[in-house]
Design a protein around this motif. Structure first.
Motif, PDB file in Angstrom:
ATOM      1  N   ASN A 746       0.815  -1.219   0.000  1.00 49.56           N
ATOM      2  CA  ASN A 746       0.000   0.000   0.000  1.00 49.56           C
ATOM      3  C   ASN A 746       0.847   1.268   0.000  1.00 49.56           C
ATOM      4  OD1 ASN A 746      -2.480  -1.279  -0.102  1.00 49.56           O
ATOM      5  ND2 ASN A 746      -2.666  -1.436   2.118  1.00 49.56           N
ATOM      6  N   LEU A 747       2.051   1.196   0.593  1.00 46.66           N
ATOM      7  CA  LEU A 747       2.940   2.358   0.574  1.00 46.66           C
ATOM      8  C   LEU A 747       3.301   2.733  -0.857  1.00 46.66           C
ATOM      9  CD1 LEU A 747       5.338   1.548   3.556  1.00 46.66           C
ATOM     10  CD2 LEU A 747       3.881   3.569   3.362  1.00 46.66           C
ATOM     11  N   LYS A 748       3.440   1.738  -1.707  1.00 43.38           N
ATOM     12  CA  LYS A 748       3.762   2.012  -3.103  1.00 43.38           C
ATOM     13  C   LYS A 748       2.523   2.481  -3.874  1.00 43.38           C
ATOM     14  CE  LYS A 748       7.409  -1.506  -3.152  1.00 43.38           C
ATOM     15  NZ  LYS A 748       7.860  -2.809  -3.730  1.00 43.38           N
ATOM     16  N   ARG A 749       1.368   1.958  -3.470  1.00 41.86           N
ATOM     17  CA  ARG A 749       0.146   2.265  -4.210  1.00 41.86           C
ATOM     18  C   ARG A 749      -0.418   3.636  -3.828  1.00 41.86           C
ATOM     19  NH1 ARG A 749      -4.420  -2.176  -3.835  1.00 41.86           N
ATOM     20  NH2 ARG A 749      -2.742  -3.338  -4.857  1.00 41.86           N
ATOM     21  N   TYR A 750      -0.381   3.970  -2.518  1.00 43.60           N
ATOM     22  CA  TYR A 750      -0.956   5.217  -2.040  1.00 43.60           C
ATOM     23  C   TYR A 750       0.160   6.069  -1.428  1.00 43.60           C
ATOM     24  CZ  TYR A 750      -4.970   2.162  -2.505  1.00 43.60           C
ATOM     25  OH  TYR A 750      -5.893   1.266  -2.989  1.00 43.60           O
ATOM     26  N   THR A 751       0.812   6.819  -2.241  1.00 41.27           N
ATOM     27  CA  THR A 751       2.032   7.520  -1.835  1.00 41.27           C
ATOM     28  C   THR A 751       1.776   8.698  -0.911  1.00 41.27           C
ATOM     29  OG1 THR A 751       1.909   8.852  -3.844  1.00 41.27           O
ATOM     30  CG2 THR A 751       3.236   6.831  -3.927  1.00 41.27           C
ATOM     31  N   LYS A 752       0.550   9.236  -0.889  1.00 38.72           N
ATOM     32  CA  LYS A 752       0.286  10.417  -0.065  1.00 38.72           C
ATOM     33  C   LYS A 752      -0.670  10.144   1.090  1.00 38.72           C
ATOM     34  CE  LYS A 752       1.001  13.622  -3.902  1.00 38.72           C
ATOM     35  NZ  LYS A 752       0.415  14.727  -4.714  1.00 38.72           N
ATOM     36  N   MET A 753      -1.067   8.897   1.231  1.00 40.88           N
ATOM     37  CA  MET A 753      -1.998   8.567   2.317  1.00 40.88           C
ATOM     38  C   MET A 753      -1.299   8.680   3.667  1.00 40.88           C
ATOM     39  SD  MET A 753      -4.091   5.033   3.021  1.00 40.88           S
ATOM     40  CE  MET A 753      -4.989   5.129   1.496  1.00 40.88           C
ATOM     41  N   PRO A 754      -1.896   9.357   4.657  1.00 37.71           N
ATOM     42  CA  PRO A 754      -1.304   9.420   5.997  1.00 37.71           C
ATOM     43  C   PRO A 754      -1.062   8.014   6.551  1.00 37.71           C
ATOM     44  CG  PRO A 754      -3.104  10.977   5.815  1.00 37.71           C
ATOM     45  CD  PRO A 754      -3.143  10.147   4.565  1.00 37.71           C
ATOM     46  N   LEU A 755       0.046   7.886   7.234  1.00 38.15           N
ATOM     47  CA  LEU A 755       0.467   6.557   7.680  1.00 38.15           C
ATOM     48  C   LEU A 755      -0.545   5.875   8.595  1.00 38.15           C
ATOM     49  CD1 LEU A 755       2.696   4.480   7.447  1.00 38.15           C
ATOM     50  CD2 LEU A 755       3.853   5.558   9.377  1.00 38.15           C
ATOM     51  N   PRO A 756      -1.140   6.554   9.602  1.00 38.38           N
ATOM     52  CA  PRO A 756      -2.120   5.857  10.455  1.00 38.38           C
ATOM     53  C   PRO A 756      -3.287   5.287   9.662  1.00 38.38           C
ATOM     54  CG  PRO A 756      -1.443   7.902  11.495  1.00 38.38           C
ATOM     55  CD  PRO A 756      -0.891   7.925  10.103  1.00 38.38           C
ATOM     56  N   ILE A 813       1.250  -3.673  18.329  1.00 43.86           N
ATOM     57  CA  ILE A 813       2.621  -3.330  18.724  1.00 43.86           C
ATOM     58  C   ILE A 813       3.482  -3.088  17.497  1.00 43.86           C
ATOM     59  CG2 ILE A 813       4.651  -4.049  20.028  1.00 43.86           C
ATOM     60  CD1 ILE A 813       2.189  -3.580  21.764  1.00 43.86           C
ATOM     61  N   ALA A 814       3.522  -4.075  16.600  1.00 47.27           N
ATOM     62  CA  ALA A 814       4.390  -3.950  15.425  1.00 47.27           C
ATOM     63  C   ALA A 814       3.969  -2.797  14.531  1.00 47.27           C
ATOM     64  CB  ALA A 814       4.380  -5.259  14.639  1.00 47.27           C
ATOM     65  N   ALA A 815       2.658  -2.563  14.374  1.00 42.38           N
ATOM     66  CA  ALA A 815       2.191  -1.514  13.470  1.00 42.38           C
ATOM     67  C   ALA A 815       2.388  -0.103  14.024  1.00 42.38           C
ATOM     68  CB  ALA A 815       0.726  -1.775  13.124  1.00 42.38           C
ATOM     69  N   PRO A 816       1.963   0.193  15.270  1.00 36.74           N
ATOM     70  CA  PRO A 816       2.134   1.558  15.773  1.00 36.74           C
ATOM     71  C   PRO A 816       3.587   2.024  15.826  1.00 36.74           C
ATOM     72  CG  PRO A 816       0.588   0.347  17.143  1.00 36.74           C
ATOM     73  CD  PRO A 816       1.204  -0.643  16.213  1.00 36.74           C
ATOM     74  N   VAL A 817       4.518   1.079  15.993  1.00 33.23           N
ATOM     75  CA  VAL A 817       5.936   1.463  16.042  1.00 33.23           C
ATOM     76  C   VAL A 817       6.351   2.161  14.748  1.00 33.23           C
ATOM     77  CG1 VAL A 817       8.288   0.524  16.083  1.00 33.23           C
ATOM     78  CG2 VAL A 817       6.586  -0.297  17.709  1.00 33.23           C
ATOM     79  N   LEU A 818       5.741   1.788  13.630  1.00 32.41           N
ATOM     80  CA  LEU A 818       6.072   2.407  12.349  1.00 32.41           C
ATOM     81  C   LEU A 818       5.722   3.900  12.353  1.00 32.41           C
ATOM     82  CD1 LEU A 818       4.758  -0.380   9.942  1.00 32.41           C
ATOM     83  CD2 LEU A 818       7.070  -0.088  10.867  1.00 32.41           C
ATOM     84  N   ILE A 819       4.670   4.251  13.085  1.00 37.45           N
ATOM     85  CA  ILE A 819       4.305   5.669  13.195  1.00 37.45           C
ATOM     86  C   ILE A 819       5.315   6.398  14.070  1.00 37.45           C
ATOM     87  CG2 ILE A 819       2.510   7.264  13.973  1.00 37.45           C
ATOM     88  CD1 ILE A 819       0.466   5.077  13.438  1.00 37.45           C
ATOM     89  N   VAL A 820       5.705   5.751  15.166  1.00 43.92           N
ATOM     90  CA  VAL A 820       6.673   6.374  16.075  1.00 43.92           C
ATOM     91  C   VAL A 820       7.988   6.662  15.363  1.00 43.92           C
ATOM     92  CG1 VAL A 820       8.017   6.053  18.190  1.00 43.92           C
ATOM     93  CG2 VAL A 820       5.620   5.297  18.099  1.00 43.92           C
ATOM     94  N   PHE A 821       8.424   5.731  14.536  1.00 42.86           N
ATOM     95  CA  PHE A 821       9.701   5.895  13.839  1.00 42.86           C
ATOM     96  C   PHE A 821       9.536   6.522  12.448  1.00 42.86           C
ATOM     97  CE2 PHE A 821      10.838   2.851  17.084  1.00 42.86           C
ATOM     98  CZ  PHE A 821      12.110   3.267  17.452  1.00 42.86           C
ATOM     99  N   ARG A 822       8.346   7.097  12.200  1.00 47.62           N
ATOM    100  CA  ARG A 822       8.095   7.883  10.992  1.00 47.62           C
ATOM    101  C   ARG A 822       8.488   7.136   9.716  1.00 47.62           C
ATOM    102  NH1 ARG A 822       6.741  13.044  12.028  1.00 47.62           N
ATOM    103  NH2 ARG A 822       7.038  13.790  14.166  1.00 47.62           N
TER     104      ARG A 822
END
Length: 846
Positions: A746-756, A813-822
Motif C-alpha cells: 500500500n505504501l507504493k500504491r498510495y504515496t500520499k496517504m497518511p500513515l495511520p 505493537i508492530a504496526a504503531p511502532v512504524l508511526i513512532v519511527f516515521r
C-alpha cells in the motif's frame, strides 16, 4: 491464469504417489515389511525414547582418573630413572599434576636433570610434554600440562566407545546406540524395557582387574599406622566393613590376559564366582609367581579394591582358576560381561539420565495420535465451512502434506519424539494458513480482475512472497531449536522444519494443480458462497485510533511481567537447575501423596516435591539439586528407586547433573538470542529498517509477556518451554510479516496517504487472514492441549496463549511502532492528501 502442463501435473502426482509408497511401511508390522519386494524401500520413522521406552544416559570421562593415572605413571618413571642412574632421592610425590622429588646429594642435581629430561617428551604426540623445573637444594618437579590431560581424556573417550558398546551387547540389549559427545562424553541410548540402574552400574565402572602379590612385610593395619614400602600400596577389600591389605604395586597379570570368563553359581550353596582361563603369557606369569611364592597370598584387585586374597598352596600351571565374588547372581553376570568387554581407561560418571517405561511411551503414542486426529477433524471442518470446495481442496492438500512429512522423516531415518508429534499437530493448524492466505488474496483480486480465473492466478502468485516470508521466520526458529541439544526438542524442530517445507511445496504445487483442474472442469465465475468468509470484508476498524491507550497498557503489563520475573522468578525445571524428576504409578490402588512425601523426606534429600499427575494412581516427584556433583544426583535417584520400587512402577525418570544443567542454560540463552537475531536480520533485509525495529519491539513484547505468564501460572520452565517461546516468536513474526507485506504494498500504491490511515487499511484488508490463520492454529493447539497428554499440556497451553498474543502484537505493537519511527512523515494537510488518493473511503482501501 493458472496453467499446468500435463507433464508438470503428472510429476506433481508422481511425487505424491511416491510419498504414499515411502510412508506406507510405517503402518505395517515387522513381518509385513519383511514381505515387501526388495525394490521397495523399507525406510520408516523410528520411534524415540519417549515413545518406545528405554533409557538415555550421558557418561562423562572422569578427568580425575586420568590425572591420577598420569601422575602414577610419571612417579614410576621418575623412580625408575633415578634408581637406574644410581641417584639418591627423597620425597618423591605426585599431587595436582605435579611430580616433586628432592635429590639427596646436591652435587648430583645436574645429573638428575639430564636423566629426567628424557621424560619430558612422552612420545604420544607433540602436545604431550612434561615441564621440568629446578628449584633450590636439589628440588626438581615435573608438571603435566592441561593440554596433555585434555588429550588423554579425549583419547580415553574414544577407547571407551567400543568397550561401552560391547558391554551393552553383552548385557543382552540389541536396540541401542552409542555415540560420542564433545571431548569427554558418551551418549548411550537403549530402547525397550531397560533396568536403568543396572545399566548404569554396568557402564560406570572401569572394571580393571589385576593379579598382585600381598606384601607380607607387615599387615595392612600396621601399614596404615606407620610407613609402608614405596613399592606397595594399601587397598581395601569389598567386605563390610572393609579390610586393609598391603598390596605390591606391580601386577603380573590382568583381565587383558583372560581369554575365557564365565559366571558360576553353585547350585547348592548359591555362592557366586568367576571362572577364568588365562592366555599363554598370563599362564606363564601366574605359574612363575605362584611357584616362587608358595605359602604367600595373591591379591586379585578390581578397581582398586581387593576382591579376593587366596593363599598360594601350590604353583598354578594350567592358567585356570576361580575368583570368589560376594555378589548376587545378576551381579556376577554383570561382572563377567564387564571383564569380557574389557576395562575402561577411566571411570564413566552418569551426568544425565532420561528413562521412560514402554507403557508410558505407548500411552504417549495414543495421546499424540488422538490429538492429531482431533486437530485434523477440527481444522478440516472449519476450512470446509469457510471455503466449501476450496476448503475440501485445502483438506486434501493437508492430508498429502502429512504424508509428505512422514515420507521425508522416513527417508531421513529421523526419530519421532513426543514433541515431534506435537510439531506435526501444530503443522496441521499452520499448513492451512497458506491456503487461507491464498484464498483471501483471491477474494481481493476477484474485485479487480477481468475473470475469476485471472483472480485465482493473481492470488497464488501474489501470495507466494508473503507465504515464504512468513514461513522463513518459523523455519529459522526450528533450525535454532535443533541445536539446543535435547533429543526430544530436536524431534520437534525436525518435524516443524520439514512441515514448513512441505507446506510451502504443497501450497504452490499440489493445491495449485487441483485448483487448476477445478477451474478447467467447473468454470466457476466466483468464489463459492459461504457464511463466514465475508465476515471481515467491509471491516473498518480504527486500530490506530486507540494505539496510545493499547500501547500504554501493553507497556504497563510488560513492566509488571519484568518485575515479576526479577522478583518472583521462573519455576525452573531440572533442565536448568539440575536434580531429578520421577513419575511413578502405584502397583495397587492410588498413589498416596502424603505417604510418598513422608517416605522421601526420611531419605534426607533436601527439598522434595510430590504431586498427583495424570490420574489418581500416578504421582510426580521433584528432587532439588543435591549440590554434591554428578554422583550426588545419581545417588539421590538411586535412593528413591530403592525406597519405592516395591510399591510403585517407574513411568519416567530424568536426572540432570550440574554440568549438563549449566550447559543447557547457556545453550537455551544463546539459542533464543541467535533465533531472534537471525529472524530479525531476515526482516531487516526484506523490509525497511523501521519494519525491523517494529518486529524487534513486538518480539520483545511477546517474549516478556510469555515469561510473565510462566511466572504468574507457576508452570515449570524447561527446554520444552524454550521450544514454545521460540515457536511463538516465529509465529508472531509470521503474522507481523503478513501485515507488513500489505503495508509495503500500500505504501507504493498510495504515496500520499497518511500513515495511520494506511496502517488501518492494511490491517483491515488482512484481518480475515490474521483471524482465520490464528483460528486454525488455535484449533490444532486446543486438540493438543485436551488430548495430547500431561507431558505436552504445559507446552500446548503456552502455545495457545502465545498464538493469541502474537496475533495481538502484530496489530497493536508492530504496526504503531512504524508511526513512532516515521516510516512516512505525515502530510501537513492530511485532508488534502486523502483527496488525492482515489479509492480511500473512511480509512478503508477498496
Amino acid at each position: 491464469m493458472l496453467h499446468f502442463s500435463r507433464w508438470k501435473t503428472l510429476l506433481i502426482w508422481l511425487v505424491a504417489f511416491a510419498a504414499v509408497v515411502i510412508a506406507a511401511p510405517n503402518l505395517l508390522s515387522e513381518a509385513q515389511r519383511a514381505s515387501l519386494p526388495d525394490w521397495l524401500r523399507h525406510d520408516r520413522v523410528m520411534l524415540g525414547l519417549d515413545l518406545q521406552g528405554g533409557s538415555q544416559i550421558v557418561l562423562k570421562v572422569e578427568r580425575s582418573d586420568i590425572v591420577k593415572d598420569r601422575l602414577e605413571e610419571a612417579v614410576a618413571n621418575v623412580r625408575n630413572a633415578l634408581r637406574g642412574a644410581g641417584i639418591r632421592y627423597t620425597g618423591l610425590t605426585g599431587n595436582d599434576r605435579i611430580v616433586s622429588v628432592r635429590i639427596t646429594d646436591p652435587a648430583e642435581t645436574q645429573k638428575a636433570v639430564d636423566r629426567l629430561k628424557s621424560l619430558t617428551t612422552t612420545g604420544r604426540d607433540s602436545a604431550s610434554e612434561l615441564t621440568l623445573q629446578q628449584g633450590g637444594e636439589g628440588q626438581l618437579s615435573l608438571q603435566i600440562s592441561d593440554a596433555d590431560i585434555t588429550a588423554d581424556v579425549a583419547s580415553a573417550r574414544t577407547r571407551s566407545l567400543d568397550i561401552v558398546g560391547r558391554r551393552i551387547a553383552g548385557f543382552g540389549y540389541e536396540n541401542f546406540l552409542v555415540r560420542p559427545e564433545g571431548d569427554d562424553r558418551i551418549t548411550v541410548q537403549v530402547l525397550g524395557s531397560v533396568d536403568a540402574e543396572r545399566l548404569k552400574n554396568l557402564l560406570n565402572q572401569p572394571a580393571k582387574l589385576s593379579f598382585h602379590l600381598i606384601d607380607e612385610s607387615m599387615s595392612g593395619q600396621e601399614a596404615l599406622n606407620g610407613r609402608w614400602p614405596a613399592t606397595s600400596q594399601v587397598l581395601y577389600s569389598l567386605d563390610d566393613p572393609p579390610v586393609p591389605y598391603l598390596v605390591d604395586r606391580t601386577a603380573f597379570a590382568s583381565a587383558g590376559n583372560m581369554v575365557d570368563i564365565q559366571p558360576v553359581v553353585d547350585p547348592q550353596t548359591q555362592d557366586t564366582s568367576i571362572a577364568y582361563r588365562l592366555d599363554a603369557e598370563g599362564t606363564k606369569r601366574l605359574a612363575e609367581v605362584t611357584g616362587q611364592n608358595i605359602g604367600k597370598h595373591l591379591a586379585i584387585v578390581f578397581d582398586d579394591q581387593v576382591m579376593s586374597a587366596p593363599a598360594i598352596d601350590a604353583a598354578i600351571t594350567n592358567g585356570e582358576g576361580r575368583i570368589s565374588a560376594n555378589f548376587s547372581e545378576d551381579g556376577v553376570r554383570d561382572l563377567a560381561v564387564m571383564l569380557r568387554a574389557g576395562a575402561l581407561p577411566a571411570t564413566l560418571t552418569s551426568v544425565e539420565e532420561r528413562s521412560v517405561s514402554p507403557t508410558f511411551g505407548g500411552e504417549s503414542i495414543v495421546s499424540g495420535f488422538v490429538a492429531g486426529l482431533v486437530a485434523v477433524v477440527l481444522v478440516a471442518a472449519l476450512m470446509i465451512a469457510l471455503y466449501r470446495i476450496l476448503g475440501v481442496i485445502a483438506v486434501v492438500s493437508l492430508f498429502f502434506n502429512l504424508i509428505l512429512i512422514i515420507a521425508a522423516l522416513s527417508l531421513a531415518g529421523a526419530t519421532l519424539t513426543l514433541p515431534g508429534i506435537a510439531g506435526i499437530v501444530l503443522i496441521v493448524g499452520m499448513a492451512v494458513d497458506s491456503n487461507v492466505l491464498v484464498y483471501e488474496r483471491i477474494r481481493e483480486e476477484e474485485k479487480t480482475a477481468h475473470s475469476f480465473a485471472e483472480a485465482v492466478g493473481r492470488g497464488f502468485s501474489r501470495a507466494f512472497a508473503t507465504i515464504v516470508d512468513a514461513n522463513v521466520t518459523i523455519f529459522i526458529a526450528a533450525v535454532i531449536l535443533f541445536f539446543l541439544g535435547s533429543e526430544a526438542i530436536r524431534g520437534f524442530a525436525v518435524t516443524l522444519a520439514v512441515g514448513i517445507l512441505t507446506t510451502v511445496f504443497t501450497a504452490f504445487t499440489l493445491t495449485r494443480s487441483i485448483v487448476a483442474v477445478w477451474l478447467a472442469r467447473r468454470h466457476p465465475r466466483h468464489l463459492p458462497k459461504s457464511v463466514l468468509t465475508h465476515l471481515f470484508e467491509h471491516a473498518n476498524i480504527r486500530f490506530m485510533g486507540i494505539r496510545r491507550y493499547v500501547f500504554t497498557a501493553s507497556a504497563a503489563i510488560s513492566l509488571i511481567a519484568m518485575a515479576a520475573f526479577a522478583t518472583v522468578g521462573l519455576q525452573l525445571g531440572i533442565d536448568f537447575t539440575g536434580g531429578s524428576l520421577i513419575e511413578v504409578t502405584a502397583k495397587q490402588g492410588n498413589a498416596d501423596i502424603a505417604d510418598l512425601r513422608s517416605r522421601l523426606n526420611d531419605l534426607n534429600l533436601g527439598e522434595v516435591g510430590v504431586e498427583r499427575t495424570g490420574g489418581p494412581a500416578n504421582a510426580r516427584i521433584r528432587i532439588a539439586s543435591q549440590g554434591g556433583g554428578e554422583n550426588a544426583e545419581q545417588s539421590a535417584a538411586t535412593l528413591v528407586r530403592g525406597e519405592l520400587e516395591a510399591d510403585y512402577d517407574f513411568r519416567r525418570v530424568e536426572v540432570v547433573g550440574p554440568a549438563i544443567s549449566g550447559e543447557l542454560t547457556m545453550m537455551a540463552t544463546l539459542g533464543i538470542a541467535a533465533a531472534l537475531a537471525a529472524i530479525l536480520l531476515y526482516i531487516w533485509i526484506r523490509f525497511e529498517w523501521q519494519f525491523a525495529v517494529g518486529a524487534i519491539i513486538a518480539t520483545l513484547h511477546d517474549v516478556i509477556i510469555m515469561l510473565g505468564l510462566f511466572v504468574l501460572t507457576g508452570i515449570e520452565f524447561n527446554l520444552t518451554s524454550i521450544a514454545a517461546v521460540l515457536t511463538i516468536v516465529g509465529y508472531s513474526l509470521n503474522d507481523t510479516v503478513v501485515v507488513y507485506d500489505r503495508m509495503r504494498e500500500n505504501l507504493k500504491r498510495y504515496t500520499k496517504m497518511p500513515l495511520p490511515i494506511l496502517i488501518d487499511a492494511s490491517i483491515n484488508q488482512t484481518l480475515s487472514r490474521t483471524v482465520l490463520t490464528a483460528a486454525t492454529t488455535l484449533l490444532a493447539l486446543l486438540a493438543l492441549y485436551l488430548f495430547g497428554g500431561d507431558v505436552m499440556r504445559s507446552f500446548a497451553f503456552a502455545m495457545l496463549f502465545g498464538v493469541a498474543l502474537g496475533t495481538f502484537s502484530s496489530i497493536y505493537i508492530a504496526a504503531p511502532v512504524l508511526i513512532v519511527f516515521r516510516l512516512r512523515p505525515e502530510s501537513p494537510d492530511g485532508e488534502e492528501s486523502n483527496k488525492t488518493d482515489a479509492g480511500v473511503k473512511s480509512g478503508t482501501v477498496v
